[in-house]
Design an enzyme around this catalytic site. Structure first.
Site, short mmCIF file in Angstrom:
data_model
loop_
_atom_site.label_atom_id
_atom_site.label_comp_id
_atom_site.label_asym_id
_atom_site.label_seq_id
_atom_site.Cartn_x
_atom_site.Cartn_y
_atom_site.Cartn_z
N SER A 1 -9.73 -0.93 6.47
CA SER A 1 -9.39 -1.49 5.16
C SER A 1 -8.99 -1.99 4.63
CB SER A 1 -8.49 0.35 5.51
OG SER A 1 -9.01 1.06 5.51
N LYS B 1 0.74 -1.08 -0.22
CA LYS B 1 -0.17 -0.03 -0.18
C LYS B 1 0.81 1.00 -0.14
CE LYS B 1 -3.69 1.99 2.06
NZ LYS B 1 -4.58 1.50 3.36
N SER C 1 -9.45 2.06 2.60
CA SER C 1 -9.01 2.42 1.45
C SER C 1 -8.03 1.33 0.73
CB SER C 1 -8.36 2.95 2.35
OG SER C 1 -7.51 2.15 3.40
#
Lengths: 93, 471
Positions: B176, B77, B152
């Site tokens: 997330s 990420k 996310s």
């Protein structure tokens, strides 16, 4: 109720530039969220308020310092504005 | 070579039997990413040293070394730091910023021999449930490109789902990792708060954030977790080794179902799938009991006070002085305002203002004080429940992946995290495991079941997860 001037005040406190048009939009968006979290007011609040959260920070002892200057150039290299070994900002006083 | 459905376990066998080299494996992934990424946009950047890392892993294998992650290609990420490489947390305010050090998880994975393929798209500063809030564009769900991948960590979930990585790292503050895992049909683990170091993770809500893996199987998620977990002097919130009394899972477990909580606003087909998955568990000898968690319903409200409060504080550091974007204003204070005004996107602005509001003197007790009080009560309630059950099950999300722009008002987006937020509030571990699919508009959309366990009870989650996937 959150007023437009409240949004202006908050943006000022948060050092965030917002336009007047955006203030109106933010007011409309933040209002329902505040309404939703106000549900917490119904939460049985008779017990004493905890002075701190569940999470505590544990500081480690100082020790094993890294070699002086080994990170300096790397960090300075990321400054948007620098002058030699200094970060450059506008007049403070 | 074919990269589809390559698990860590399967890849390990191929590498150990010398049927494929790490360079070939990584090249095959790079080719696959080149083909898939223009459409899905899971990756923001493919690292230019991926093949170099692969050559090093090949050398280690040639020297006779073997370990579960040696040579395994993974994605990461865009809020985890890798020295010398760009990292932006999906935000314009960090455009062009290069990390000056490695996150602890990056060091641990490098030592284990994993190969970092690239960094994946995410909602700006991990704020969102759809990856629509990234400043760099939208990631699409590989199962239906008209729908969101969740968020996310949507890019990480999509990278694994599109077979563009064998596994990936994400971060979970309110769901997330688990929510995008459910939407993309992969396994996602949110470890116990403090079990994995967050040194080098760009902070959002510091009392809630945790780094965790995405994988194609439960055992793969476990392999990743085994490498990244552990105490770290650089993150004082990590749990010291002597306090890590891990709970071992029994073969047959008792699973609690908080009926009243689960039944609100649930899509009928998600409800059906949830019941069918529970039946699968009981068929395998696990016991199911209904439980009552009366305060759990306050989790989301408490979360939307605690998280913005912490996020607005954490984001105060982005002012155009030390890194990233700089916009000149009429004086020094105006420099900050202009920089932050230009650099932060809409969702981040909302949360900064919300956080500033709930922390302001007149409202502190009414919002933050109450939220912390609710947090304590919710944690106590979970602790009590775990005296009689080994784990708690809910669907991961109330609906399958939604369409782009479907949730245009912030509050409806926030409600997408209703089932995942309680685990962050209580600091307990939780996993999302693929549990089946539903058909919507001719697309098969994955669903997930979530299990929550007591702190450090990850092995319980892996046992139950394997019961669902049949591993």
């Amino acid at each position: 109720m959150i007023e437009k001037r409240d949004i202006h005040k908050l943006a000022d406190l948060a050092l965030l530039f917002v336009t007047d048009a955006e203030v109106e939009k933010l007011q409309k968006e933040i209002e329902p969220v505040l309404d939703y979290v106000s549900e917490l007011q119904k939460f049985a609040g008779k017990e004493e308020m905890p002075k701190e959260g569940v999470v505590h920070t544990i500081m480690r002892d100082d020790g094993e310092p890294h070699e002086s200057g080994m990170y300096t150039e790397g960090l300075l290299g990321e400054l948007p504005q620098r002058e030699g070994e200094y970060m450059k900002v506008k007049k403070i006083l | 070579m074919n990269v589809s459905d390559l698990t860590i376990k399967k890849t390990r066998e191929l590498l150990d039997k010398k049927e494929v080299s790490v360079v070939e494996l990584v090249q095959a992934h790079l080719d696959h990413i080149k083909k898939k990424n223009p459409d899905i946009f899971a990756y923001l950047e493919v690292y230019d040293d991926a093949l170099e890392q692969a050559r090093i892993a090949d050398k280690r294998i040639a020297m006779g070394e073997t370990s579960p992650l040696l040579g395994i290609p993974i994605a990461m990420k865009d809020n985890i730091l890798r020295k010398g490489f760009t990292v932006t947390a999906g935000s314009k305010i960090l455009e062009g910023y290069r990390a000056t050090y490695n996150a602890t998880v990056v060091n641990r994975l490098s030592e284990a021999g994993a190969v970092f393929l690239g960094r994946t798209n995410c909602d700006e500063f991990a704020m969102g449930s759809s990856t629509e809030n990234s400043a760099w564009g939208r990631t699409k769900n590989p199962h239906d490109t008209k729908r969101v991948p969740g968020g996310s960590s949507g890019g990480s979930a999509a990278s694994v789902a599109m077979d563009g990585a064998v596994a990936a790292l994400g971060s979970d503050t309110g769901g997330s990792i688990r929510q995008p895992a459910a939407f993309c049909g992969v396994v996602g683990l949110k470890p116990t708060y403090g079990s994995v170091s967050r040194n080098g993770l760009i902070a959002m809500g510091s009392s809630l954030d945790v780094i965790g893996p995405f994988a194609k199987s439960v055992s793969d998620a476990e392999s990743m977790f085994d490498v990244i977990k552990g105490h770290d002097v650089l993150d004082s919130t990590t749990i010291p080794e002597h306090m890590r009394t891990e709970r071992k899972a029994k073969t047959h477990l008792t699973v609690g179902v908080p009926r009243a909580f689960v039944e609100q606003g649930l899509d009928p087909e998600v409800a059906k799938n949830f019941e069918a998955t529970l039946k699968k568990l009981s068929d395998q000898g696990h016991a199911l009991v209904d439980i009552d968690l009366p305060t759990i319903g306050y989790s989301l409200a408490a979360y939307y006070v605690i998280m913005p409060a912490e996020a607005s504080t954490n984001l105060a550091r982005f002012d155009g002085v030390r890194y990233g974007l700089y916009k000149s204003g009429k004086d020094r204070i105006d420099d900050y305002k202009q920089t932050r005004g230009a650099g932060f996107g809409p969702e981040v602005r909302r949360r900064i203002l919300l956080g500033t509001y709930v922390l302001s003197a007149g409202y502190y007790d009414a919002y933050y004080g109450k939220a912390v009080q609710a947090q304590r009560k919710i944690s106590d309630e979970f602790n009590r429940a775990f005296q009689s059950v080994d784990a708690i099950a809910t669907p991961t999300t109330p609906t399958p992946a939604f369409a782009f722009d479907e949730k245009s008002d912030p509050l409806s987006m926030y409600l997408a995290d209703i089932f995942t937020v309680p685990a962050n509030i209580a600091g307990i571990p939780a996993i999302s495991v693929p549990s089946g699919e539903v058909v919507r508009d001719d697309s098969k959309l994955p669903l997930g079941i979530q299990f929550m366990a007591p702190k450090l009870g990850e092995s319980i989650l892996f046992t139950l997860g394997r019961s669902v996937t049949g591993e």
